[in-house]
Design a protein around this motif. Structure first.
Motif, short mmCIF file in Angstrom:
data_model
loop_
_atom_site.label_atom_id
_atom_site.label_comp_id
_atom_site.label_asym_id
_atom_site.label_seq_id
_atom_site.Cartn_x
_atom_site.Cartn_y
_atom_site.Cartn_z
N ARG A 147 7.61 33.45 -41.98
CA ARG A 147 8.80 34.31 -41.93
C ARG A 147 8.83 35.11 -43.23
O ARG A 147 8.48 34.58 -44.29
CB ARG A 147 10.08 33.47 -41.87
CG ARG A 147 10.57 33.13 -40.48
CD ARG A 147 9.70 32.15 -39.78
NE ARG A 147 10.37 31.50 -38.65
CZ ARG A 147 9.77 30.69 -37.81
NH1 ARG A 147 8.47 30.43 -37.92
NH2 ARG A 147 10.44 30.12 -36.82
N LEU A 148 9.29 36.36 -43.11
CA LEU A 148 9.36 37.22 -44.29
C LEU A 148 10.72 37.10 -44.97
O LEU A 148 11.75 36.96 -44.30
CB LEU A 148 9.15 38.68 -43.90
CG LEU A 148 7.74 39.07 -43.48
CD1 LEU A 148 7.70 40.53 -43.04
CD2 LEU A 148 6.74 38.83 -44.62
N TYR A 149 10.72 37.17 -46.30
CA TYR A 149 11.96 37.19 -47.08
C TYR A 149 11.84 38.23 -48.19
O TYR A 149 10.83 38.29 -48.89
CB TYR A 149 12.24 35.80 -47.68
CG TYR A 149 12.56 34.81 -46.57
CD1 TYR A 149 13.86 34.67 -46.09
CD2 TYR A 149 11.55 34.07 -45.96
CE1 TYR A 149 14.14 33.81 -45.03
CE2 TYR A 149 11.82 33.22 -44.90
CZ TYR A 149 13.12 33.09 -44.43
OH TYR A 149 13.39 32.25 -43.38
N CYS A 177 12.76 28.07 -40.46
CA CYS A 177 12.32 28.34 -41.84
C CYS A 177 13.50 28.42 -42.81
O CYS A 177 13.42 27.90 -43.93
CB CYS A 177 11.52 29.65 -41.87
SG CYS A 177 10.64 29.87 -43.40
N SER A 178 14.59 29.07 -42.36
CA SER A 178 15.73 29.22 -43.28
C SER A 178 16.34 27.85 -43.59
O SER A 178 16.77 27.59 -44.72
CB SER A 178 16.76 30.17 -42.70
OG SER A 178 17.20 29.73 -41.44
#
Ligand code: FAD
Length: 401
Positions: free
Chosen positions: A177-179, A217-218
């Motif tokens: 996942r992108l952040y 993921c978060s």
């Protein structure tokens, strides 16, 4: 119809050597405006010729005198006679270059670490960003990148990928996942070997079963403890880079964790002093921040401190949906706050030194477009064509998710 884009179609040197004409209303000769060197036309407009390198200074002076800039036009090269009024369509055909193009001076690193060969960093710090009484969970977290060969370097406005441990329902390893990165290239401790994120834990009730669901993921990231390993990829992204121009104006529109890249920009602009000898921000930064409740204002203390320390260079406006009312008595969403200031924003946006950045919730662009379209149409400008032109000039940046 006046379809102005004051910047398109010129090379870097041409661009800087140009002069521009501000059409200003609201100045009077017997009032505050008497010290200005211009004559007022019957229409009530005044036209002030400004060299490129004085654009921001003159804009601030006009504002102080109570004037409003309604249009900015570039003068034809080398001539002081007629303003350039090339249509957007014509200009689209020309090669567009701007001196304020968003490219960090440093080479922008991309994909130093990929999912097949990720970097394993360590969580070094993690803390809550939502105060008591706020909605949901959102945490600021920092990862130590030291020991990487090569070192995972990044610039403000980029993102990293996080690969959560475990497998998905098909028994395959979870995808990354992108952040958005919330720290500057120097990291929160200014030691050049950390990266920070601002992560909201995804939680919702399943629309069919009603079951409480937590994002993979978060939730993993928000449950980290200092010392835990974290699998990182990237960095990626060139959409949200800051311009090199120290005199640029930066409009930032964020909802929720969309604040992450803007924290990085603001820290770079105002908090790093000697660390950035090649970047001494002198422009004007305006942050619009949409959140549901006051306790949800992420980084509130630090942001408000900046507005107090740099009142000439930084302004911040909140849209607090569950507490403030818009002009029609409804909830105050980000687009309503933009609409409140749309004339001023339109004035700024015409300045070729102004870049606009939008980050956060998908779907916020429509309302923002509507608000700016209303302001532009007062001057017979087609906002959508204008925005497209800004995009070509690398002055319109959007990252929503
Ligand atoms: P997942 O387990 O992957 O679940 C997500 C899925 O849940 C959705 O695809 C959807 O199918 C479903 N879902 C979600 N909400 C609902 C709902 N209300 N009802 C029904 N189904 C629903 N996030 C941040 O917190 N901070 C950032 O800075 C950030 N930056 C980003 C930058 C970029 C460029 C991008 C693309 C995304 C960014 N994100 C950021 C979002 C982040 O990548 C993840 O998508 C987010 O954390 C959710 O991942 P997850 O694994 O927790 O959720």
């Amino acid at each position: 119809m006046y379809n102005s884009s004051a910047t398109a179609g010129y090379s870097n040197t041409e661009y800087k050597s140009r002069t521009y004409v501000y059409e200003v209303v609201g100045l009077s000769q017997n009032g505050n405006g008497k010290n200005l060197n211009y004559s007022i036309r019957k229409s009530g407009s005044v036209f002030i010729t400004v060299p490129y390198d004085r654009m921001n200074q003159e804009m601030r002076r006009i504002n102080r005198l109570g004037g409003q800039i309604v249009s900015i036009k570039a003068l034809s090269n080398g001539s002081t006679s007629e303003a350039t009024t090339t249509s957007v369509t014509q200009k689209n055909k020309q090669k567009s270059m701007t001196t304020t193009k968003a490219t960090a001076k440093k080479k922008v690193p991309v994909n130093t670490y990929r999912p097949k060969n990720p970097f394993v960093g360590k969580c070094s710090d993690i803390y809550d960003l939502v105060d008591e009484g706020g909605i949901g969970t959102c945490r600021h977290m920092t990862f130590d990148l030291s020991g990487g060969e090569p070192q995972l370097e990044y610039v403000e406005g980029q993102s990293i990928g996080i690969v959560p441990p475990g497998e998905d329902k098909d028994g395959k390893p979870h995808k990354l996942r992108l952040y958005s990165i919330a720290s500057t290239r120097h990291g929160d401790n200014l030691e050049d070997h950390t990266v920070s994120l601002c992560v909201r834990k995804l939680e919702y009730n399943h629309p069919e079963t009603g079951e409480h669901v937590e994002g993979v993921c978060s939730s993993y990231l928000c449950s980290l403890k200092p010392g835990d390993d974290v699998t990182i990829t990237g960095p990626v992204g060139k959409e949200m880079l800051l311009p090199d121009d120290e005199d640029a104006n930066i409009i930032m529109i964020a909802t929720g964790t969309g604040i992450a890249p803007f924290r990085a920009y603001l820290w770079r602009m105002f908090k790093e002093g000697d660390k950035n000898p090649d970047y001494n921000f002198k422009g004007f930064a305006w942050l619009f921040f949409g959140i549901p409740k006051t306790p949800n204002i992420l980084y509130q203390e630090e942001l408000e401190k900046l507005t107090q320390e740099y009142p000439e260079n930084f302004r911040m406006d909140y849209a607090i949906s569950r507490e403030q009312k818009n002009s029609e008595g409804g909830k105050m969403y980000i687009q309503h706050k933009i609409a409140e200031h749309a004339d001023k924003l339109w004035e700024m946006i015409q300045n070729p030194k102004t870049h606009t950045y939008i980050c956060g919730l998908k779907g916020m662009e429509g309302g923002i477009d509507e608000a700016l379209s209303a302001a532009a149409s007062k001057h017979d400008v087609d906002w959508v064509a204008y925005r497209k032109q800004m995009k070509k000039e690398h002055r319109w940046h959007v990252e929503t998710y």
